[in-house]
Design a protein around this motif. Sequence first.
Motif, PDB file in Angstrom:
ATOM      1  N   LEU A   1       2.051  -9.006  -1.703  1.00 50.11           N
ATOM      2  CA  LEU A   1       1.270  -9.410  -2.875  1.00 50.11           C
ATOM      3  C   LEU A   1       2.030  -9.098  -4.165  1.00 50.11           C
ATOM      4  O   LEU A   1       2.062  -9.915  -5.094  1.00 50.11           O
ATOM      5  CB  LEU A   1      -0.090  -8.709  -2.880  1.00 50.11           C
ATOM      6  CG  LEU A   1      -1.108  -9.263  -1.891  1.00 50.11           C
ATOM      7  CD1 LEU A   1      -2.221  -8.249  -1.635  1.00 50.11           C
ATOM      8  CD2 LEU A   1      -1.680 -10.582  -2.401  1.00 50.11           C
ATOM      9  N   ASP A   2       2.662  -7.939  -4.217  1.00 49.51           N
ATOM     10  CA  ASP A   2       3.442  -7.565  -5.393  1.00 49.51           C
ATOM     11  C   ASP A   2       4.581  -8.553  -5.609  1.00 49.51           C
ATOM     12  O   ASP A   2       4.804  -9.025  -6.717  1.00 49.51           O
ATOM     13  CB  ASP A   2       3.988  -6.142  -5.246  1.00 49.51           C
ATOM     14  CG  ASP A   2       4.729  -5.689  -6.499  1.00 49.51           C
ATOM     15  OD1 ASP A   2       4.062  -5.285  -7.457  1.00 49.51           O
ATOM     16  OD2 ASP A   2       5.979  -5.778  -6.502  1.00 49.51           O
ATOM     17  N   ASP A   3       5.269  -8.885  -4.534  1.00 50.70           N
ATOM     18  CA  ASP A   3       6.383  -9.823  -4.633  1.00 50.70           C
ATOM     19  C   ASP A   3       5.903 -11.214  -5.062  1.00 50.70           C
ATOM     20  O   ASP A   3       6.636 -11.954  -5.715  1.00 50.70           O
ATOM     21  CB  ASP A   3       7.132  -9.906  -3.295  1.00 50.70           C
ATOM     22  CG  ASP A   3       8.440 -10.663  -3.431  1.00 50.70           C
ATOM     23  OD1 ASP A   3       9.283 -10.253  -4.258  1.00 50.70           O
ATOM     24  OD2 ASP A   3       8.607 -11.678  -2.721  1.00 50.70           O
ATOM     25  N   ALA A   4       4.660 -11.556  -4.707  1.00 50.70           N
ATOM     26  CA  ALA A   4       4.086 -12.848  -5.108  1.00 50.70           C
ATOM     27  C   ALA A   4       3.581 -12.824  -6.549  1.00 50.70           C
ATOM     28  O   ALA A   4       3.047 -13.821  -7.039  1.00 50.70           O
ATOM     29  CB  ALA A   4       2.943 -13.221  -4.154  1.00 50.70           C
ATOM     30  N   GLY A   5       3.708 -11.683  -7.235  1.00 46.98           N
ATOM     31  CA  GLY A   5       3.347 -11.605  -8.642  1.00 46.98           C
ATOM     32  C   GLY A   5       2.012 -10.950  -8.937  1.00 46.98           C
ATOM     33  O   GLY A   5       1.562 -10.952 -10.082  1.00 46.98           O
ATOM     34  N   TYR A   6       1.371 -10.361  -7.925  1.00 43.06           N
ATOM     35  CA  TYR A   6       0.066  -9.728  -8.132  1.00 43.06           C
ATOM     36  C   TYR A   6       0.202  -8.220  -8.197  1.00 43.06           C
ATOM     37  O   TYR A   6       1.025  -7.617  -7.515  1.00 43.06           O
ATOM     38  CB  TYR A   6      -0.896 -10.119  -7.010  1.00 43.06           C
ATOM     39  CG  TYR A   6      -1.170 -11.599  -7.003  1.00 43.06           C
ATOM     40  CD1 TYR A   6      -2.023 -12.166  -7.957  1.00 43.06           C
ATOM     41  CD2 TYR A   6      -0.551 -12.437  -6.097  1.00 43.06           C
ATOM     42  CE1 TYR A   6      -2.249 -13.533  -7.987  1.00 43.06           C
ATOM     43  CE2 TYR A   6      -0.767 -13.810  -6.116  1.00 43.06           C
ATOM     44  CZ  TYR A   6      -1.615 -14.350  -7.067  1.00 43.06           C
ATOM     45  OH  TYR A   6      -1.829 -15.696  -7.095  1.00 43.06           O
ATOM     46  N   GLY A   7      -0.651  -7.613  -9.008  1.00 42.97           N
ATOM     47  CA  GLY A   7      -0.728  -6.166  -9.078  1.00 42.97           C
ATOM     48  C   GLY A   7      -1.694  -5.670  -8.011  1.00 42.97           C
ATOM     49  O   GLY A   7      -2.737  -6.292  -7.774  1.00 42.97           O
TER      50      GLY A   7
ATOM     51  N   THR B   1      21.780  -6.585   2.832  1.00 41.84           N
ATOM     52  CA  THR B   1      22.063  -8.019   2.775  1.00 41.84           C
ATOM     53  C   THR B   1      20.969  -8.796   2.056  1.00 41.84           C
ATOM     54  O   THR B   1      21.224  -9.850   1.502  1.00 41.84           O
ATOM     55  CB  THR B   1      22.260  -8.595   4.184  1.00 41.84           C
ATOM     56  OG1 THR B   1      21.087  -8.338   4.952  1.00 41.84           O
ATOM     57  CG2 THR B   1      23.477  -7.977   4.859  1.00 41.84           C
ATOM     58  N   ASN B   2      19.742  -8.311   2.092  1.00 40.59           N
ATOM     59  CA  ASN B   2      18.659  -8.993   1.400  1.00 40.59           C
ATOM     60  C   ASN B   2      18.172  -8.082   0.279  1.00 40.59           C
ATOM     61  O   ASN B   2      17.256  -7.293   0.467  1.00 40.59           O
ATOM     62  CB  ASN B   2      17.521  -9.335   2.355  1.00 40.59           C
ATOM     63  CG  ASN B   2      16.480 -10.219   1.702  1.00 40.59           C
ATOM     64  OD1 ASN B   2      16.386 -10.282   0.484  1.00 40.59           O
ATOM     65  ND2 ASN B   2      15.699 -10.894   2.507  1.00 40.59           N
ATOM     66  N   THR B   3      18.808  -8.201  -0.870  1.00 44.34           N
ATOM     67  CA  THR B   3      18.466  -7.308  -1.980  1.00 44.34           C
ATOM     68  C   THR B   3      17.049  -7.533  -2.480  1.00 44.34           C
ATOM     69  O   THR B   3      16.454  -6.630  -3.052  1.00 44.34           O
ATOM     70  CB  THR B   3      19.457  -7.455  -3.146  1.00 44.34           C
ATOM     71  OG1 THR B   3      19.480  -8.807  -3.563  1.00 44.34           O
ATOM     72  CG2 THR B   3      20.853  -6.995  -2.731  1.00 44.34           C
ATOM     73  N   ALA B   4      16.477  -8.715  -2.251  1.00 44.62           N
ATOM     74  CA  ALA B   4      15.100  -8.970  -2.693  1.00 44.62           C
ATOM     75  C   ALA B   4      14.130  -8.039  -1.969  1.00 44.62           C
ATOM     76  O   ALA B   4      13.203  -7.510  -2.580  1.00 44.62           O
ATOM     77  CB  ALA B   4      14.723 -10.432  -2.458  1.00 44.62           C
ATOM     78  N   VAL B   5      14.332  -7.832  -0.683  1.00 43.53           N
ATOM     79  CA  VAL B   5      13.468  -6.935   0.086  1.00 43.53           C
ATOM     80  C   VAL B   5      13.652  -5.510  -0.415  1.00 43.53           C
ATOM     81  O   VAL B   5      12.679  -4.798  -0.679  1.00 43.53           O
ATOM     82  CB  VAL B   5      13.766  -7.024   1.597  1.00 43.53           C
ATOM     83  CG1 VAL B   5      13.008  -5.949   2.363  1.00 43.53           C
ATOM     84  CG2 VAL B   5      13.417  -8.410   2.127  1.00 43.53           C
ATOM     85  N   TYR B   6      14.902  -5.084  -0.563  1.00 38.99           N
ATOM     86  CA  TYR B   6      15.177  -3.735  -1.049  1.00 38.99           C
ATOM     87  C   TYR B   6      14.562  -3.521  -2.433  1.00 38.99           C
ATOM     88  O   TYR B   6      13.896  -2.518  -2.686  1.00 38.99           O
ATOM     89  CB  TYR B   6      16.686  -3.483  -1.100  1.00 38.99           C
ATOM     90  CG  TYR B   6      17.020  -2.108  -1.624  1.00 38.99           C
ATOM     91  CD1 TYR B   6      17.049  -1.016  -0.767  1.00 38.99           C
ATOM     92  CD2 TYR B   6      17.263  -1.892  -2.976  1.00 38.99           C
ATOM     93  CE1 TYR B   6      17.314   0.250  -1.244  1.00 38.99           C
ATOM     94  CE2 TYR B   6      17.540  -0.635  -3.459  1.00 38.99           C
ATOM     95  CZ  TYR B   6      17.564   0.439  -2.589  1.00 38.99           C
ATOM     96  OH  TYR B   6      17.822   1.694  -3.065  1.00 38.99           O
ATOM     97  N   ASP B   7      14.752  -4.476  -3.328  1.00 37.68           N
ATOM     98  CA  ASP B   7      14.217  -4.358  -4.686  1.00 37.68           C
ATOM     99  C   ASP B   7      12.694  -4.302  -4.688  1.00 37.68           C
ATOM    100  O   ASP B   7      12.089  -3.550  -5.458  1.00 37.68           O
ATOM    101  CB  ASP B   7      14.701  -5.515  -5.566  1.00 37.68           C
ATOM    102  CG  ASP B   7      16.195  -5.440  -5.860  1.00 37.68           C
ATOM    103  OD1 ASP B   7      16.800  -4.354  -5.658  1.00 37.68           O
ATOM    104  OD2 ASP B   7      16.754  -6.464  -6.282  1.00 37.68           O
ATOM    105  N   ALA B   8      12.063  -5.094  -3.813  1.00 32.72           N
ATOM    106  CA  ALA B   8      10.593  -5.088  -3.736  1.00 32.72           C
ATOM    107  C   ALA B   8      10.083  -3.724  -3.292  1.00 32.72           C
ATOM    108  O   ALA B   8       9.117  -3.195  -3.837  1.00 32.72           O
ATOM    109  CB  ALA B   8      10.100  -6.182  -2.782  1.00 32.72           C
ATOM    110  N   VAL B   9      10.747  -3.141  -2.305  1.00 27.57           N
ATOM    111  CA  VAL B   9      10.325  -1.835  -1.803  1.00 27.57           C
ATOM    112  C   VAL B   9      10.630  -0.742  -2.835  1.00 27.57           C
ATOM    113  O   VAL B   9       9.772   0.091  -3.135  1.00 27.57           O
ATOM    114  CB  VAL B   9      11.001  -1.526  -0.445  1.00 27.57           C
ATOM    115  CG1 VAL B   9      10.722  -0.099  -0.009  1.00 27.57           C
ATOM    116  CG2 VAL B   9      10.534  -2.510   0.624  1.00 27.57           C
TER     117      VAL B   9
END
Length: 191
Positions: free
Chosen positions: A121-127, A6-14
């Motif tokens: 941190l990755d989701d916020a745009g940081y490496g 249901t939350n593809t953003a979480v899945y995509d981040a992982v």
Amino acid sequence: MSITVTNTAVYDAVAGRRSWSRVTTDAPTHDELARLVAAAGRVADHSSLRPWRLIELRGDDRERLGRAINKAEGHKGASTKPQRAPLLVAVVASYRKSGKVPRWEQEAVASGVAHMLSLLLDDAGYGVIWRTGHYTRSKAVARAHGLKKNEELLGWLYVGGKPADARPGRRTPIEPDRFLSRMPVGKADRG
């Protein structure tokens, strides 16, 4: 049965997680980092012991860490390793006395917080890359971090901006069937 995420953003981040060995000088502010730490601290934690803490290293802190690393390795001066990112977050397992929660489980909680923070941190745009080394267990490095007797350094999250010229990560997806199995049937179960 098919599972719907249901939350593809979480899945995509992982699913898209990767380590960034090279980063820019951009880094989250202390307040931005604190907000992410508050969320990362929600990992599963048996008995809510919170057996972890994080240490934020910026600027001259990284130079002091470099000197401690070199001292641990028997060298003079300062290692340049901590200069690879503008922000380092030391991950510390801070063990609590507990009759229910063993030491290994407390270390798993600290590791879980670090991993969750790296995803945020990755989701916020940081490496981010989690770096370790044999010197994480040295007295010089422990002193530099102000570790207590009940604490161990698990490594550092090196954090910075994602370079514009970065290529996609080399990680290939895992084959789940190699790592996911059913519990074996024992002789007693066969009758």
